[in-house]
Design a protein around this motif. Sequence first.
Motif, PDB file in Angstrom:
ATOM      1  N   LEU A 142       0.851  -1.182   0.000  1.00  0.00           N
ATOM      2  CA  LEU A 142       0.000   0.000   0.000  1.00  0.00           C
ATOM      3  C   LEU A 142       0.884   1.227   0.000  1.00  0.00           C
ATOM      4  CD1 LEU A 142      -2.963  -0.694   2.401  1.00  0.00           C
ATOM      5  CD2 LEU A 142      -3.000  -0.358  -0.041  1.00  0.00           C
ATOM      6  N   TRP A 161       9.120  -3.227  10.180  1.00  0.00           N
ATOM      7  CA  TRP A 161       7.712  -3.602  10.027  1.00  0.00           C
ATOM      8  C   TRP A 161       7.501  -4.183   8.632  1.00  0.00           C
ATOM      9  CZ3 TRP A 161       3.626   0.357  12.144  1.00  0.00           C
ATOM     10  CH2 TRP A 161       3.900   0.631  13.483  1.00  0.00           C
ATOM     11  N   CYS A 163       4.572  -5.153   6.227  1.00  0.00           N
ATOM     12  CA  CYS A 163       3.132  -5.030   6.009  1.00  0.00           C
ATOM     13  C   CYS A 163       2.764  -6.120   5.003  1.00  0.00           C
ATOM     14  CB  CYS A 163       2.777  -3.672   5.434  1.00  0.00           C
ATOM     15  SG  CYS A 163       3.560  -2.332   6.336  1.00  0.00           S
ATOM     16  N   LYS A 170      -5.053  -8.211   6.112  1.00  0.00           N
ATOM     17  CA  LYS A 170      -3.870  -7.354   6.203  1.00  0.00           C
ATOM     18  C   LYS A 170      -3.279  -7.380   7.623  1.00  0.00           C
ATOM     19  CE  LYS A 170      -6.259  -4.195   4.079  1.00  0.00           C
ATOM     20  NZ  LYS A 170      -6.702  -2.855   3.696  1.00  0.00           N
ATOM     21  N   VAL A 172       0.456  -6.613  10.128  1.00  0.00           N
ATOM     22  CA  VAL A 172       1.810  -6.075  10.237  1.00  0.00           C
ATOM     23  C   VAL A 172       2.602  -6.999  11.157  1.00  0.00           C
ATOM     24  CG1 VAL A 172       3.250  -4.161  11.044  1.00  0.00           C
ATOM     25  CG2 VAL A 172       1.107  -3.682   9.862  1.00  0.00           C
ATOM     26  N   GLU A 242     -11.780  -1.496  21.802  1.00  0.00           N
ATOM     27  CA  GLU A 242     -12.215  -1.069  20.473  1.00  0.00           C
ATOM     28  C   GLU A 242     -12.123   0.436  20.303  1.00  0.00           C
ATOM     29  OE1 GLU A 242     -15.824  -2.857  18.996  1.00  0.00           O
ATOM     30  OE2 GLU A 242     -15.347  -4.603  20.232  1.00  0.00           O
ATOM     31  N   ASP A 243     -12.227   1.168  21.402  1.00  0.00           N
ATOM     32  CA  ASP A 243     -12.161   2.619  21.251  1.00  0.00           C
ATOM     33  C   ASP A 243     -10.719   3.096  21.109  1.00  0.00           C
ATOM     34  OD1 ASP A 243     -11.344   2.089  23.758  1.00  0.00           O
ATOM     35  OD2 ASP A 243     -12.677   3.482  24.768  1.00  0.00           O
ATOM     36  N   ASN A 244      -9.787   2.149  21.133  1.00  0.00           N
ATOM     37  CA  ASN A 244      -8.391   2.526  20.943  1.00  0.00           C
ATOM     38  C   ASN A 244      -8.024   2.372  19.464  1.00  0.00           C
ATOM     39  OD1 ASN A 244      -6.322   3.486  22.682  1.00  0.00           O
ATOM     40  ND2 ASN A 244      -5.106   1.745  21.965  1.00  0.00           N
ATOM     41  N   TYR A 245      -8.729   3.159  18.664  1.00  0.00           N
ATOM     42  CA  TYR A 245      -8.512   3.263  17.212  1.00  0.00           C
ATOM     43  C   TYR A 245      -9.138   2.170  16.381  1.00  0.00           C
ATOM     44  CZ  TYR A 245      -5.588   6.289  19.575  1.00  0.00           C
ATOM     45  OH  TYR A 245      -5.159   7.196  20.460  1.00  0.00           O
ATOM     46  N   TRP A 246      -8.843   0.950  16.657  1.00  0.00           N
ATOM     47  CA  TRP A 246      -9.504  -0.110  15.914  1.00  0.00           C
ATOM     48  C   TRP A 246      -9.310  -1.374  16.718  1.00  0.00           C
ATOM     49  CZ3 TRP A 246      -4.709   1.688  14.853  1.00  0.00           C
ATOM     50  CH2 TRP A 246      -3.693   0.792  14.601  1.00  0.00           C
ATOM     51  N   ARG A 248      -7.927  -4.254  17.695  1.00  0.00           N
ATOM     52  CA  ARG A 248      -6.621  -4.774  17.320  1.00  0.00           C
ATOM     53  C   ARG A 248      -6.213  -5.904  18.254  1.00  0.00           C
ATOM     54  NH1 ARG A 248      -1.584  -0.628  16.783  1.00  0.00           N
ATOM     55  NH2 ARG A 248      -0.081  -1.995  17.756  1.00  0.00           N
ATOM     56  N   TRP A 265      -4.076  -5.267  10.660  1.00  0.00           N
ATOM     57  CA  TRP A 265      -3.949  -3.942  10.086  1.00  0.00           C
ATOM     58  C   TRP A 265      -5.312  -3.293   9.883  1.00  0.00           C
ATOM     59  CZ3 TRP A 265      -0.475  -3.454   5.159  1.00  0.00           C
ATOM     60  CH2 TRP A 265      -0.210  -2.111   4.920  1.00  0.00           C
ATOM     61  N   ASP A 266      -6.327  -4.095   9.917  1.00  0.00           N
ATOM     62  CA  ASP A 266      -7.669  -3.525   9.782  1.00  0.00           C
ATOM     63  C   ASP A 266      -8.621  -4.294  10.690  1.00  0.00           C
ATOM     64  OD1 ASP A 266      -8.181  -5.914   8.503  1.00  0.00           O
ATOM     65  OD2 ASP A 266      -7.954  -5.058   6.515  1.00  0.00           O
ATOM     66  N   GLU A 267      -9.775  -3.705  10.877  1.00  0.00           N
ATOM     67  CA  GLU A 267     -10.720  -4.296  11.814  1.00  0.00           C
ATOM     68  C   GLU A 267     -11.173  -5.676  11.366  1.00  0.00           C
ATOM     69  OE1 GLU A 267     -13.812  -1.411  12.621  1.00  0.00           O
ATOM     70  OE2 GLU A 267     -12.259   0.125  12.638  1.00  0.00           O
TER      71      GLU A 267
END
Lengths: 284, 184
Positions: A142, A161, A163, A170, A172, A242-246, A248, A265-267
Motif C-alpha cells: 500500500l 515492520w 506489512c 492485512k 503487520v 475497540e475505542d483505541n482506534y480499531w 486490534r 492492520w484492519d478491523e
Amino acid sequence: MTIPRFSNAIGNIDDDLIKAAAECKRKKRNTWIKWGAMAACLSLCAVLSIIGLHKSSVSSYKTYVIDTGNTETNIIPAEPNKTTLYYSSFDDFYKELSNDNYSNNFNECGKHFNSLLRMSCKNNDYLYEPAYNGERVELKSLNGNSIVLFSQEKFNLPWIWYCCEIDGKKLVIEICYLDDVDEIEISDDASYSDISQCLSSSYATAKTFNEKDRKVYKSIIEKNIILFDNTEVSASVFDYNEDNYWHRKNYRFRYKNILVSAWNWDEESYDYINDDFMSALSFI
Amino acid sequence: MDDLKIIELYFDRSEQAIKETDAKYGKLCHSIAYNILNNHEDSEECVNDTYIGVWNAIPPTRPSNFMAFVCRITRNLSLKRLEFMKREKRSADVILSLDELASVMPDDRYAPDVSDENVDKLLNKFLRAQKDDVRNVFIRKYYFFDSIGEIAERFGFTESKVKNILFYTRNKLRDYLIKEGVEI
C-alpha cells in the motif's frame, strides 16, 4: 514530492474540522501516578536489594538503571537523530542494505541501528523474513511502503515492520533484533514479556495488568504457542479496546534473537490473529 | 475579543482588527508558519502577509469560522513561500509529511479524471468518519504540520502510538479512496 494536489485536498478540509483540531486540548498526564509509580518502583528495588532477592528474580539480566528523566522509562536512551525508511519490496529493501555506503548515511541514528545495518550489509542472511506455511509472506504494497524500517521505535530500538497480506487479511509483523542489546543480559529462556519489562519499566504485561492498562487493553494473556517450525514460544496476547482506534489483536513473542509483534492492520482481520494463524507463522 | 466583533472591525476598515487578530490568533498562525518554514523570520513575514490577506478578503467575505479562515490563509501562504525556498532550507518534517500523504492521495498523473473538488469531498467524508482523536491527530500532522513529539505531548500519547495512528489512517484513507473509485 507532489505538493499541489495533496496540499489542495488537505488544505480544503472543512472549517469545523480545522477548528476542532486547533482547539483540541492537551491531555495532562497524571504526574502523581507517574511519580508515584516511579517511587514505588524505586522502593521495591531498594527492598529487593536489601533482602537479596534481586539475584534470583532478575538473574537473567545485568543490573540496570531506569533513567528517571525519561518519561518512557526506557533503559536505552533515545538518540537525537531518528529516521524512518520505507521500501516497496524485499528486493528494494535488500538492495539498499547491501550497499556498503548505506549504513554510513545513518551514523548518528544510534549504535543499535548502525549495528543492524552493518550486520545486514555484511551478511545476506542476517535478517529473518516472516513466513506463512513456510513461504515468505506476501507484502501488501500500500502506498508503495511495504517494509518500514524505524531507526528507533519501541524501547528506543530499531524495528522493521513488514506489512503483508495473508488470505486477504492485512497484517503487520514487526521484528526487532536483540544481538547488540548489551544494556541487559538476555538469557535464552527470557520471554518477550521478561525482556520488555527490563527494557521499559512502563511496559504492560499480563502479570502487572492494572487499571491504567485497562484503558488501552481489554486483556493481556500470557500463553505458549507453537510456531510453524514447531518452536514453542511464550507469547503475550494483547487484546485492545475497540475505542483505541480499531479492534486490534496483537501477539508478541520472542523467537531466537528477535522480538516479534504481529497485529491486524484492519478491523476485519481481528479474528484472524489467533493461535491457528501463529501456528502457520515462522521466520526464514 | 469575540470573532464576530473582530470581523465587524474588518468591515469597519478599522486597523484595530489586525491588532485583535494578532492578539487572538498570532501565536497559532506563527506556529503553523514555523512548522512549515522552520524559520522565525520567514514565519513572521508569513503571519504579517496573513493579516494583509485577511484585510483584503474581509469585506466582502464574511467567514463563518474566523479561526479556520485565518489558519487556512497562513498555511497557504507558508506553503507558497516554501515552494520558492531552496530545498535545503525546507523543513524536513514538512517534506516528510507531504511525501507520506502524497503517496496515498492521487495526483494529476495517476488520477487525471478525478476533480480536485471530488478529492476534497472524499477527504472530508473520510475524516468525519474517523474517531475524534484519530481525526485530530491526522489534521495536526498534515494540516498544521506538528511533529510526532508535539502531537504525542498534546494528546498524552507515546510517539509510537502517534506513528501507529498515522500509519494506519493513511492506509485506511488509501483503501477508502480506492473503494470510492479513485485509482491510486
